[in-house]
Design a protein around this motif. Structure first.
Motif, PDB file in Angstrom:
ATOM      1  N   ASP A   1      17.239  -3.869  12.033  1.00 36.13           N
ATOM      2  CA  ASP A   1      16.740  -2.919  11.042  1.00 36.13           C
ATOM      3  C   ASP A   1      15.819  -3.641  10.066  1.00 36.13           C
ATOM      4  OD1 ASP A   1      18.188  -0.647  11.945  1.00 36.13           O
ATOM      5  OD2 ASP A   1      19.984  -1.491  11.030  1.00 36.13           O
ATOM      6  N   LEU A   2      14.795  -2.943   9.614  1.00 37.88           N
ATOM      7  CA  LEU A   2      13.882  -3.453   8.591  1.00 37.88           C
ATOM      8  C   LEU A   2      13.843  -2.483   7.435  1.00 37.88           C
ATOM      9  CD1 LEU A   2      10.718  -4.650  10.566  1.00 37.88           C
ATOM     10  CD2 LEU A   2      12.481  -6.067   9.514  1.00 37.88           C
ATOM     11  N   ARG A   3      13.565  -3.024   6.272  1.00 37.44           N
ATOM     12  CA  ARG A   3      13.384  -2.225   5.067  1.00 37.44           C
ATOM     13  C   ARG A   3      12.043  -2.629   4.463  1.00 37.44           C
ATOM     14  NH1 ARG A   3      16.815   0.621   1.555  1.00 37.44           N
ATOM     15  NH2 ARG A   3      16.231   0.446  -0.637  1.00 37.44           N
ATOM     16  N   PHE A   4      11.287  -1.635   4.051  1.00 36.56           N
ATOM     17  CA  PHE A   4       9.992  -1.867   3.413  1.00 36.56           C
ATOM     18  C   PHE A   4      10.095  -1.360   1.978  1.00 36.56           C
ATOM     19  CE2 PHE A   4       9.274  -1.273   7.933  1.00 36.56           C
ATOM     20  CZ  PHE A   4       8.481  -2.370   8.249  1.00 36.56           C
ATOM     21  N   GLU A   5      10.116  -2.295   1.032  1.00 42.62           N
ATOM     22  CA  GLU A   5      10.277  -1.939  -0.380  1.00 42.62           C
ATOM     23  C   GLU A   5       9.016  -2.120  -1.202  1.00 42.62           C
ATOM     24  OE1 GLU A   5      13.615  -3.945  -2.125  1.00 42.62           O
ATOM     25  OE2 GLU A   5      14.995  -3.224  -0.587  1.00 42.62           O
ATOM     26  N   ARG A   6       8.067  -2.898  -0.666  1.00 45.47           N
ATOM     27  CA  ARG A   6       6.868  -3.198  -1.460  1.00 45.47           C
ATOM     28  C   ARG A   6       5.650  -3.383  -0.565  1.00 45.47           C
ATOM     29  NH1 ARG A   6       5.197  -8.323  -1.126  1.00 45.47           N
ATOM     30  NH2 ARG A   6       6.590  -9.814  -0.139  1.00 45.47           N
ATOM     31  N   CYS A   7       4.497  -3.229  -1.200  1.00 42.23           N
ATOM     32  CA  CYS A   7       3.228  -3.489  -0.539  1.00 42.23           C
ATOM     33  C   CYS A   7       2.818  -4.930  -0.792  1.00 42.23           C
ATOM     34  CB  CYS A   7       2.136  -2.569  -1.098  1.00 42.23           C
ATOM     35  SG  CYS A   7       2.379  -0.827  -0.687  1.00 42.23           S
ATOM     36  N   GLY A   8       1.965  -5.426   0.055  1.00 41.71           N
ATOM     37  CA  GLY A   8       1.379  -6.751  -0.113  1.00 41.71           C
ATOM     38  C   GLY A   8      -0.090  -6.673   0.262  1.00 41.71           C
ATOM     39  N   ARG A   9      -0.809  -7.747  -0.063  1.00 43.68           N
ATOM     40  CA  ARG A   9      -2.241  -7.779   0.224  1.00 43.68           C
ATOM     41  C   ARG A   9      -2.628  -9.087   0.890  1.00 43.68           C
ATOM     42  NH1 ARG A   9      -6.070  -4.857  -2.841  1.00 43.68           N
ATOM     43  NH2 ARG A   9      -5.207  -2.864  -3.398  1.00 43.68           N
ATOM     44  N   LEU A  10      -3.500  -8.955   1.847  1.00 42.42           N
ATOM     45  CA  LEU A  10      -4.244 -10.054   2.434  1.00 42.42           C
ATOM     46  C   LEU A  10      -5.710  -9.689   2.223  1.00 42.42           C
ATOM     47  CD1 LEU A  10      -2.244 -10.385   5.789  1.00 42.42           C
ATOM     48  CD2 LEU A  10      -2.210 -12.009   3.881  1.00 42.42           C
ATOM     49  N   PRO A  11      -6.645 -10.603   2.425  1.00 42.87           N
ATOM     50  CA  PRO A  11      -8.051 -10.196   2.238  1.00 42.87           C
ATOM     51  C   PRO A  11      -8.392  -8.951   3.057  1.00 42.87           C
ATOM     52  CG  PRO A  11      -7.890 -12.575   2.506  1.00 42.87           C
ATOM     53  CD  PRO A  11      -6.514 -12.001   2.781  1.00 42.87           C
ATOM     54  N   ASP A  12      -8.824  -7.900   2.375  1.00 42.65           N
ATOM     55  CA  ASP A  12      -9.229  -6.623   2.985  1.00 42.65           C
ATOM     56  C   ASP A  12      -8.104  -5.879   3.690  1.00 42.65           C
ATOM     57  OD1 ASP A  12     -11.890  -6.930   2.141  1.00 42.65           O
ATOM     58  OD2 ASP A  12     -12.392  -8.073   3.936  1.00 42.65           O
ATOM     59  N   VAL A  13      -6.842  -6.248   3.436  1.00 41.32           N
ATOM     60  CA  VAL A  13      -5.705  -5.616   4.110  1.00 41.32           C
ATOM     61  C   VAL A  13      -4.644  -5.221   3.098  1.00 41.32           C
ATOM     62  CG1 VAL A  13      -3.816  -5.970   5.760  1.00 41.32           C
ATOM     63  CG2 VAL A  13      -6.075  -6.914   6.240  1.00 41.32           C
ATOM     64  N   LEU A  14      -4.152  -3.999   3.240  1.00 40.25           N
ATOM     65  CA  LEU A  14      -2.978  -3.526   2.504  1.00 40.25           C
ATOM     66  C   LEU A  14      -1.864  -3.395   3.527  1.00 40.25           C
ATOM     67  CD1 LEU A  14      -1.543  -2.252  -0.005  1.00 40.25           C
ATOM     68  CD2 LEU A  14      -2.398  -0.041   0.817  1.00 40.25           C
ATOM     69  N   TYR A  15      -0.692  -3.954   3.217  1.00 38.52           N
ATOM     70  CA  TYR A  15       0.408  -3.903   4.175  1.00 38.52           C
ATOM     71  C   TYR A  15       1.732  -3.646   3.487  1.00 38.52           C
ATOM     72  CZ  TYR A  15       1.542  -8.759   2.828  1.00 38.52           C
ATOM     73  OH  TYR A  15       1.881  -9.896   2.134  1.00 38.52           O
TER      74      TYR A  15
ATOM     75  N   LEU B   1      -7.931   0.861  -1.272  1.00 39.03           N
ATOM     76  CA  LEU B   1      -6.640   0.201  -1.035  1.00 39.03           C
ATOM     77  C   LEU B   1      -5.701   0.406  -2.221  1.00 39.03           C
ATOM     78  CD1 LEU B   1      -7.798  -3.144   0.628  1.00 39.03           C
ATOM     79  CD2 LEU B   1      -6.984  -1.065   1.753  1.00 39.03           C
ATOM     80  N   GLU B   2      -6.220   0.333  -3.426  1.00 42.60           N
ATOM     81  CA  GLU B   2      -5.407   0.544  -4.629  1.00 42.60           C
ATOM     82  C   GLU B   2      -4.874   1.977  -4.680  1.00 42.60           C
ATOM     83  OE1 GLU B   2      -7.942  -0.678  -7.857  1.00 42.60           O
ATOM     84  OE2 GLU B   2      -7.959  -2.761  -7.126  1.00 42.60           O
ATOM     85  N   GLU B   3      -5.694   2.937  -4.305  1.00 43.76           N
ATOM     86  CA  GLU B   3      -5.268   4.341  -4.283  1.00 43.76           C
ATOM     87  C   GLU B   3      -4.146   4.553  -3.258  1.00 43.76           C
ATOM     88  OE1 GLU B   3      -7.219   8.652  -3.164  1.00 43.76           O
ATOM     89  OE2 GLU B   3      -8.528   7.104  -4.014  1.00 43.76           O
ATOM     90  N   ILE B   4      -4.314   3.987  -2.086  1.00 36.39           N
ATOM     91  CA  ILE B   4      -3.289   4.097  -1.047  1.00 36.39           C
ATOM     92  C   ILE B   4      -2.004   3.434  -1.513  1.00 36.39           C
ATOM     93  CG2 ILE B   4      -2.654   3.415   1.300  1.00 36.39           C
ATOM     94  CD1 ILE B   4      -5.702   3.583   1.962  1.00 36.39           C
ATOM     95  N   GLU B   5      -2.121   2.248  -2.107  1.00 28.32           N
ATOM     96  CA  GLU B   5      -0.940   1.529  -2.587  1.00 28.32           C
ATOM     97  C   GLU B   5      -0.203   2.332  -3.659  1.00 28.32           C
ATOM     98  OE1 GLU B   5       0.378  -2.873  -4.243  1.00 28.32           O
ATOM     99  OE2 GLU B   5      -1.742  -2.459  -3.865  1.00 28.32           O
ATOM    100  N   ALA B   6      -0.932   2.931  -4.578  1.00 25.02           N
ATOM    101  CA  ALA B   6      -0.311   3.747  -5.626  1.00 25.02           C
ATOM    102  C   ALA B   6       0.429   4.934  -5.018  1.00 25.02           C
ATOM    103  CB  ALA B   6      -1.374   4.217  -6.617  1.00 25.02           C
ATOM    104  N   ASP B   7      -0.164   5.564  -4.018  1.00 25.10           N
ATOM    105  CA  ASP B   7       0.477   6.689  -3.349  1.00 25.10           C
ATOM    106  C   ASP B   7       1.742   6.244  -2.620  1.00 25.10           C
ATOM    107  OD1 ASP B   7       0.559   9.484  -2.481  1.00 25.10           O
ATOM    108  OD2 ASP B   7       0.056   8.680  -0.492  1.00 25.10           O
ATOM    109  N   LEU B   8       1.680   5.093  -1.965  1.00 22.62           N
ATOM    110  CA  LEU B   8       2.848   4.585  -1.229  1.00 22.62           C
ATOM    111  C   LEU B   8       3.996   4.215  -2.157  1.00 22.62           C
ATOM    112  CD1 LEU B   8       1.362   2.261   1.512  1.00 22.62           C
ATOM    113  CD2 LEU B   8       2.792   4.260   1.868  1.00 22.62           C
ATOM    114  N   GLY B   9       3.669   3.734  -3.342  1.00 29.51           N
ATOM    115  CA  GLY B   9       4.701   3.274  -4.270  1.00 29.51           C
ATOM    116  C   GLY B   9       5.799   4.287  -4.502  1.00 29.51           C
ATOM    117  N   GLY B  10       5.450   5.545  -4.571  1.00 26.94           N
ATOM    118  CA  GLY B  10       6.437   6.596  -4.795  1.00 26.94           C
ATOM    119  C   GLY B  10       7.211   6.980  -3.549  1.00 26.94           C
ATOM    120  N   ARG B  11       6.840   6.467  -2.410  1.00 27.88           N
ATOM    121  CA  ARG B  11       7.490   6.820  -1.146  1.00 27.88           C
ATOM    122  C   ARG B  11       8.407   5.719  -0.613  1.00 27.88           C
ATOM    123  NH1 ARG B  11       3.759  10.861   1.503  1.00 27.88           N
ATOM    124  NH2 ARG B  11       2.184  11.235  -0.069  1.00 27.88           N
ATOM    125  N   LEU B  12       8.396   4.586  -1.278  1.00 25.66           N
ATOM    126  CA  LEU B  12       9.215   3.461  -0.834  1.00 25.66           C
ATOM    127  C   LEU B  12      10.578   3.511  -1.500  1.00 25.66           C
ATOM    128  CD1 LEU B  12       6.507   0.657  -0.968  1.00 25.66           C
ATOM    129  CD2 LEU B  12       7.259   1.980   1.016  1.00 25.66           C
TER     130      LEU B  12
END
Length: 131
Positions: free
Chosen positions: A20-34, A82-93
């Protein structure tokens, strides 16, 4: 896909238990949101096991010294996107997922496609069978 490669992948991946995996936060690499997986260790073990079978083909072509397990959400977009997507994801994690197989993906120059899927060992207790 070559039958020997397919059989080798089935063998090496089949030795690893589903997890099982849990995803609690976003991270960044150059040009990548994960999404950052927790725990990351099972993904590292899978990557290392495959790399051990084919040392001539290191992860990411050997471009990176460190393997960063991740689930890519967006790539190649402007930072504002990427910032917009990350902000949207924050409420879904957080999100959770069961990893019971590994898909081999290929890129045809336009899109990614699943070429093959390899089952991990089932770690769920099996019911006893009566004689």
């Amino acid at each position: 896909m070559d039958r020997l490669v397919h059989a080798a992948l089935e063998d090496v991946l089949g030795r690893h238990q589903a997890f099982d995996l849990r995803f609690e936060r976003c991270g960044r690499l150059p040009d990548v949101l994960y999404l950052a997986p927790e725990p990351a260790a099972p993904l590292l073990r899978l990557t290392e096991a495959i790399a051990d079978c084919w040392p001539e083909a290191p992860p990411y072509g050997g471009r990176f010294a460190e393997i960063v397990p991740h689930l890519t959400i967006a790539q190649g977009q402007a930072d504002a996107v990427l910032e917009e997507i990350e902000a949207d994801l924050g409420g879904r994690l957080p999100l959770t997922s069961r990893v019971s197989s590994v898909d081999l993906m290929v890129h045809d120059g336009t899109e990614w496609r699943v070429r093959a899927s390899f089952a991990l060992a089932d770690s769920a207790p099996r019911p006893r069978q009566r004689p």
